[in-house]
Design a protein around this motif. Structure first.
Motif, PDB file in Angstrom:
ATOM      1  N   GLY A 195       4.784  -5.196   3.899  1.00  0.00           N
ATOM      2  CA  GLY A 195       4.894  -3.774   4.210  1.00  0.00           C
ATOM      3  C   GLY A 195       4.475  -3.483   5.638  1.00  0.00           C
ATOM      4  O   GLY A 195       4.063  -4.374   6.382  1.00  0.00           O
ATOM      5  N   TYR A 196       4.632  -2.231   6.041  1.00  0.00           N
ATOM      6  CA  TYR A 196       4.278  -1.787   7.393  1.00  0.00           C
ATOM      7  C   TYR A 196       4.958  -2.643   8.457  1.00  0.00           C
ATOM      8  O   TYR A 196       4.362  -3.047   9.446  1.00  0.00           O
ATOM      9  CB  TYR A 196       2.760  -1.804   7.597  1.00  0.00           C
ATOM     10  CG  TYR A 196       2.025  -0.878   6.663  1.00  0.00           C
ATOM     11  CD1 TYR A 196       1.981   0.499   6.899  1.00  0.00           C
ATOM     12  CD2 TYR A 196       1.387  -1.389   5.530  1.00  0.00           C
ATOM     13  CE1 TYR A 196       1.316   1.350   6.036  1.00  0.00           C
ATOM     14  CE2 TYR A 196       0.722  -0.542   4.663  1.00  0.00           C
ATOM     15  CZ  TYR A 196       0.688   0.828   4.914  1.00  0.00           C
ATOM     16  OH  TYR A 196       0.038   1.668   4.049  1.00  0.00           O
ATOM     17  N   LYS A 204      -1.277   2.273  10.313  1.00  0.00           N
ATOM     18  CA  LYS A 204      -1.242   0.829  10.086  1.00  0.00           C
ATOM     19  C   LYS A 204       0.028   0.265  10.710  1.00  0.00           C
ATOM     20  O   LYS A 204       1.106   0.839  10.591  1.00  0.00           O
ATOM     21  CB  LYS A 204      -1.256   0.519   8.587  1.00  0.00           C
ATOM     22  CG  LYS A 204      -2.595   0.789   7.909  1.00  0.00           C
ATOM     23  CD  LYS A 204      -2.552   0.333   6.462  1.00  0.00           C
ATOM     24  CE  LYS A 204      -3.888   0.563   5.770  1.00  0.00           C
ATOM     25  NZ  LYS A 204      -3.869   0.097   4.377  1.00  0.00           N
ATOM     26  N   ASN A 205      -0.112  -0.868  11.355  1.00  0.00           N
ATOM     27  CA  ASN A 205       1.031  -1.504  12.007  1.00  0.00           C
ATOM     28  C   ASN A 205       0.853  -3.012  11.891  1.00  0.00           C
ATOM     29  O   ASN A 205       0.222  -3.646  12.740  1.00  0.00           O
ATOM     30  CB  ASN A 205       1.125  -1.064  13.471  1.00  0.00           C
ATOM     31  CG  ASN A 205       2.415  -1.515  14.125  1.00  0.00           C
ATOM     32  OD1 ASN A 205       2.974  -2.553  13.792  1.00  0.00           O
ATOM     33  ND2 ASN A 205       2.896  -0.715  15.071  1.00  0.00           N
ATOM     34  N   LYS A 259      -3.442 -12.440   4.744  1.00  0.00           N
ATOM     35  CA  LYS A 259      -3.501 -11.205   3.959  1.00  0.00           C
ATOM     36  C   LYS A 259      -2.308 -10.302   4.251  1.00  0.00           C
ATOM     37  O   LYS A 259      -1.774  -9.649   3.346  1.00  0.00           O
ATOM     38  CB  LYS A 259      -4.803 -10.468   4.249  1.00  0.00           C
ATOM     39  CG  LYS A 259      -6.036 -11.139   3.661  1.00  0.00           C
ATOM     40  CD  LYS A 259      -7.294 -10.325   3.931  1.00  0.00           C
ATOM     41  CE  LYS A 259      -8.509 -10.958   3.258  1.00  0.00           C
ATOM     42  NZ  LYS A 259      -9.743 -10.154   3.484  1.00  0.00           N
ATOM     43  N   ILE A 260      -1.890 -10.244   5.513  1.00  0.00           N
ATOM     44  CA  ILE A 260      -0.741  -9.406   5.880  1.00  0.00           C
ATOM     45  C   ILE A 260       0.519  -9.911   5.187  1.00  0.00           C
ATOM     46  O   ILE A 260       1.289  -9.130   4.613  1.00  0.00           O
ATOM     47  CB  ILE A 260      -0.567  -9.384   7.407  1.00  0.00           C
ATOM     48  CG1 ILE A 260      -1.673  -8.535   8.048  1.00  0.00           C
ATOM     49  CG2 ILE A 260       0.808  -8.841   7.788  1.00  0.00           C
ATOM     50  CD1 ILE A 260      -1.672  -8.554   9.562  1.00  0.00           C
ATOM     51  N   SER A 264       0.845  -1.195   0.000  1.00  0.00           N
ATOM     52  CA  SER A 264       0.000   0.000   0.000  1.00  0.00           C
ATOM     53  C   SER A 264       0.872   1.233   0.000  1.00  0.00           C
ATOM     54  O   SER A 264       1.899   1.292   0.665  1.00  0.00           O
ATOM     55  CB  SER A 264      -0.904   0.025   1.237  1.00  0.00           C
ATOM     56  OG  SER A 264      -1.767  -1.074   1.215  1.00  0.00           O
ATOM     57  N   GLU A 265       0.447   2.236  -0.767  1.00  0.00           N
ATOM     58  CA  GLU A 265       1.159   3.493  -0.792  1.00  0.00           C
ATOM     59  C   GLU A 265       0.773   4.307   0.422  1.00  0.00           C
ATOM     60  O   GLU A 265      -0.147   3.978   1.154  1.00  0.00           O
ATOM     61  CB  GLU A 265       0.829   4.257  -2.075  1.00  0.00           C
ATOM     62  CG  GLU A 265       1.254   3.493  -3.326  1.00  0.00           C
ATOM     63  CD  GLU A 265       0.894   4.265  -4.579  1.00  0.00           C
ATOM     64  OE1 GLU A 265       0.279   5.339  -4.447  1.00  0.00           O
ATOM     65  OE2 GLU A 265       1.239   3.794  -5.668  1.00  0.00           O
ATOM     66  N   GLU A 266       1.495   5.397   0.644  1.00  0.00           N
ATOM     67  CA  GLU A 266       1.163   6.258   1.768  1.00  0.00           C
ATOM     68  C   GLU A 266      -0.233   6.792   1.593  1.00  0.00           C
ATOM     69  O   GLU A 266      -0.680   7.071   0.494  1.00  0.00           O
ATOM     70  CB  GLU A 266       2.159   7.432   1.839  1.00  0.00           C
ATOM     71  CG  GLU A 266       3.571   6.977   2.186  1.00  0.00           C
ATOM     72  CD  GLU A 266       4.512   8.154   2.265  1.00  0.00           C
ATOM     73  OE1 GLU A 266       4.061   9.268   1.978  1.00  0.00           O
ATOM     74  OE2 GLU A 266       5.674   7.955   2.614  1.00  0.00           O
TER      75      GLU A 266
END
Length: 648
Positions: free
Chosen positions: A312-313, A280-281, A306-307, A54-56
C-alpha cells in the motif's frame, strides 16, 4: 392534588430512565465478559487486519457510526480533507461537509459541530455547535451527545453543569463512543462528579482499549504522535519532535547524498509512519531506507521488510521481498527482523504456518531486544501456540515488551490483571494499563492540532482542544490547558475564574503523578492564585513533589519556607538539608542554591551572635537606656573630631 400529580409525573420520568439504563447497562457488561480466558482457538485481536493494508486515517474525534447515508461520498472526501494539515485543503473539506450535511448526512453534521467548537478552520460559533449537537443527540447520535457533554462540562457557550455533562457523556459511552468511555472511565476511577468505582472505570476503559487495539497495525506499528508540554517547551527543556515536513525535506537535501545512515533511517521511519501529519509515503520511505540498507543497516532492512509485508501507499505487497529483507536484517543481528519472520510463520503469511519456527524466531528476536518479538513470545506462551501454556512466562515477556512501549503487550497485561490470569487480580492496575492503551488511539492527533494552533498564536483553539483531551483524562492536556489559563493568554475570561480553572486542572494533572503540577499547586496556594494564601497547603504540595517525586524546585521551595518559617517552623538545619538536596538533584539549581546557602550562613552567624551569652548580657545591660549611651558616644566622637581639627 396538583403537587401530587407533579411528583407522580417526575417519578414516572425517572422510572423510564431507569428502565432504559437497566436495558443498556447489562448489554455493556456482556461486552466486557465476552473476552474470556484464552483457549486453543484464541487469536490475536489484530490478526484479522494483519494481511490488509492500512485504512485511511480517521479523525481526532471518534466516529462511531458507519452508514450509506445521503451525501456519503461528499462526507468521505470532505472528512479526508479536513484531516489534511494544509489549511486551504481543510477549508475545502468543510465546504464539502456543508453540502453533505445539507442533504442529511449525520457524520458530516458531527464534524461540523466540532469544527464550530474548536475553530481551527471554521470561525468559533458555539451557538451553532450547540444547535447541531442538540439535534444530533435527539436523533441518538453518540457524537452529538459527546459534544453536549463537552460543552456542559467546560461551560463552553452554555452555563457549566456537571450533572448534564455526566448525563450526555454516559449516554454517548453507552452508545459505544470511545472518547466518552474514556471520559467516564476517568471520572469513575477518580470519583469526579460520579461515585468512585474501580470496577465501573474498568468496564469503560476496557471498551475504549478494545476500540484502539482493533485498529492497531502489528506490522508497521502506529502513527508517531508527540504530546508536547507547553511549559517545558517554553523553558526550552523538552522541545522535541518539532520537525515539520519542510524539515524532513531539508534532511533529504543535507544528508541523503552524504551517506548519513542514521538520518536516512530516521527519515524513512517518519515517512513510513506519517510523522506529525505527514502523509505516509512508502515509495519515498523505501528510497531512503534502501540507501541506509546499502550501508548494512539492520534497522533499514527491517523497515523495508515491513513495508513489503504490508503493501500500500504506492508499494505493491511482496512477501518474497519481505522475507529477503528480514533475512538480511537477521544476518546483521537485528531483533525486529527476527520478529518479522516470526510473524509471517505465525500467521502463515507468504509461508506455510509453522508455530515452531515462529517460536524460534521470536526467541532470537527477544534476545536481540525486539519488543515485537518479546510481545509475540508472550502471546504464544499465553495461548499455547507451538508450546505449552505458561502464564508466568507470558507475563514475563508482556512486561518486558510493555517497557518498550508495545501497545499489545500492555493490553494483554491489562487483561491478565483484570481477570487474575497467572497472578492476583488487581482492578486498579488493570485500569491503569487499559487507560494507557486507550490513550494511544487516533484521537491523539488532536494534540498536534492543538500545538499547531498554539504556535500559530490561536490560544483559544489550543485551549479548547486541550480541554477536550483533558476531559478524556490526558495528563499532558490537563497541564497544557492549565498553563494557557495561567498565562492569561485567552481573552474574554476573568482573571479569578481563569486561575481557579487552572488550579483545578493542575490538581488533576498532579493526581496523575506529574511533579511539576504538584509544584504549580504549591505556587497557587503560596501566592493565592485562584484560592486563598495558605502556606501550610503550599508546603504540603512542595513536600510531595520534592520527597516523593524528586523535583528540585520543590526541594528549593521547601528550604526557603523552612528558612523563613512560612507555614513551617523555622529550622535552618532543615532548610540547608533541602537546599543541598535540590543541588544534588539538578545542576541547574547549583547557582540559586549557592546564593541561598550564603544567605543562610549569614543568618547562622547572626543567630550565633544574638544567642551568645556575653553579648546577650551586654545587650540586656544597656537595653533600657540604649539611646542615652548612643548619644554619649556620638557626642564623644564629635568632641574628638573638634579637638583633632584644632590641633591641625
Amino acid at each position: 392534588n396538583t403537587l401530587l400529580s407533579e411528583i407522580i409525573m417526575q417519578r414516572m420520568k425517572r422510572l423510564r430512565l431507569v428502565l432504559v439504563l437497566a436495558f443498556l447497562i447489562p448489554r455493556c457488561c456482556l461486552l466486557a465478559e465476552e473476552h474470556d480466558s484464552p483457549s486453543e482457538e484464541q487469536h490475536d485481536p489484530a490478526d484479522e487486519s494483519l494481511h490488509e493494508s492500512s485504512e485511511e486515517e480517521e479523525g481526532a474525534v471518534d466516529d462511531s457510526s458507519e452508514s450509506n447515508e445521503p451525501g456519503q461520498d461528499l462526507y468521505e472526501e470532505g472528512h479526508k480533507l479536513i484531516l489534511n494539515w494544509n489549511h486551504q485543503e481543510a477549508i475545502r473539506g468543510y465546504d464539502l461537509l456543508q453540502e453533505a450535511a445539507s442533504v442529511g448526512n449525520t457524520q458530516a453534521k458531527e464534524d461540523l459541530g466540532y469544527g464550530y467548537v474548536f475553530g481551527n478552520v471554521l470561525e468559533h460559533n458555539f451557538t451553532k455547535a450547540f444547535e447541531i449537537f442538540t439535534k444530533l443527540a435527539d436523533e441518538g447520535s453518540p457524537a452529538g451527545q459527546q459534544g453536549l457533554g463537552f460543552m456542559f462540562s467546560n461551560g463552553i457557550g452554555v452555563n457549566s453543569s456537571q450533572a448534564k455533562a455526566v448525563l450526555y457523556y454516559s449516554f454517548a459511552a453507552l452508545g459505544g463512543h470511545a472518547n466518552s468511555q474514556m471520559v467516564m472511565g476517568y471520572r469513575a476511577i477518580n470519583g469526579f462528579t460520579v461515585v468512585q468505582s474501580c470496577e465501573t472505570a474498568l468496564s469503560y476503559y476496557y471498551q475504549a482499549a478494545n476500540t484502539v487495539v482493533q485498529s492497531v497495525n502489528l506490522i508497521t506499528g502506529g502513527e508517531i504522535m508527540s504530546k508536547v508540554r507547553l511549559l517545558e517547551e517554553e523553558n526550552e527543556v523538552a522541545n522535541v519532535y518539532t520537525v515539520s515536513e519542510e524539515d524532513m525535506m531539508h534532511y533529504h537535501d543535507v544528508f541523503s547524498d552524504s551517506g548519513n545512515t542514521q538520518a536516512q533511517v530516521l527519515l524513512g521511519n517518519y515517512l513510513m509512519h506519517g510523522f506529525k501529519g505527514m502523509e505516509k509515503n512508502f515509495m519515498l520511505a523505501l528510497r531512503y531506507l534502501q540507501q541506509a540498507a546499502d550501508d548494512d543497516s539492520g534497522s533499514a532492512y527491517t523497515m523495508i521488510g515491513k513495508i513489503y509485508l504490508e503493501g500500500g501507499y504506492g508499494v505493491t505487497q511482496d512477501f518474497e521481498k519481505a522475507i529477503a529483507a528480514f533475512e538480511k536484517g537477521t544476518e546483521l543481528g537485528n531483533g525486529d527482523s527476527y520478529a518479522g519472520l516470526g510473524m509471517m510463520y505465525l500467521h502463515g503469511t507468504g509461508v506455510n504456518m509453522d508455530y515452531s519456527k515462529a517460536l524460534e524466531y521470536f526467541e532470537n528476536g527477544a534476545r536481540g531486544g525486539s519488543s515485537d518479538a518479546q510481545y509475540y513470545l508472550g502471546f504464544m506462551y499465553f495461548g499455547g501456540y507451538g508450546t505449552h501454556k505458561d502464564y508466568m512466562k507470558a507475563l514475563k515477556y508482556f512486561q518486558i515488551a510493555s517497557h518498550g512501549g508495545h501497545i499489545m503487550a500492555v493490553y494483554f497485561l491489562a487483561e491478565m490483571h483484570s481477570k487474575g490470569i497467572g497472578l492476583k487480580r488487581s482492578c486498579n492496575l488493570a485500569v491503569e494499563l487499559f487507560k494507557s492503551v486507550a490513550e494511544r488511539g487516533k484521537w491523539t492527533k488532536l494534540f498536534h492540532l492543538a500545538h499547531m494552533s498554539y504556535v500559530a498564536g490561536d490560544d483559544t483553539t489550543a485551549l479548547l482542544m486541550y480541554l477536550f483531551l483533558s476531559d478524556m483524562g490526558f495528563e499532558v492536556a490537563q497541564s497544557n490547558a492549565a498553563y494557557i489559563l495561567e498565562q492569561e493568554l485567552v481573552e474574554d475570561m476573568q482573571k479569578n475564574s481563569t486561575l481557579e480553572r487552572a488550579l483545578g486542572l493542575w490538581t488533576r494533572a498532579a493526581a496523575q503523578g506529574y511533579a511539576v503540577a504538584r509544584v504549580k499547586l504549591g505556587d497557587h496556594h503560596y501566592y493565592g492564585y485562584g484560592t486563598e494564601v495558605n502556606y501550610e497547603a503550599a508546603a504540603g504540595q512542595y513536600r510531595i513533589a520534592g520527597e516523593k517525586l524528586s523535583n528540585p524546585q520543590a526541594m528549593f521551595n521547601l528550604g526557603y519556607m523552612y528558612e523563613q518559617g512560612l507555614g513551617l517552623q523555622k529550622d535552618y538545619d532543615l532548610a540547608k538539608r533541602y537546599y543541598d538536596m535540590a543541588a544534588e538533584s539538578s545542576s541547574e539549581a547549583l547557582l540559586p542554591v549557592s546564593l541561598a546557602l550564603t544567605r543562610l550562613n549569614l543568618l547562622f552567624y547572626y543567630k550565633y551572635i544574638v544567642e551568645n551569652s556575653f553579648i546577650k548580657e551586654v545587650y540586656e545591660l544597656f537595653e533600657d537606656k540604649w539611646d542615652l549611651y548612643i548619644l554619649t558616644i556620638l557626642v564623644g566622637l564629635l568632641l574628638f573630631v573638634i579637638l583633632w581639627r584644632c590641633r591641625q
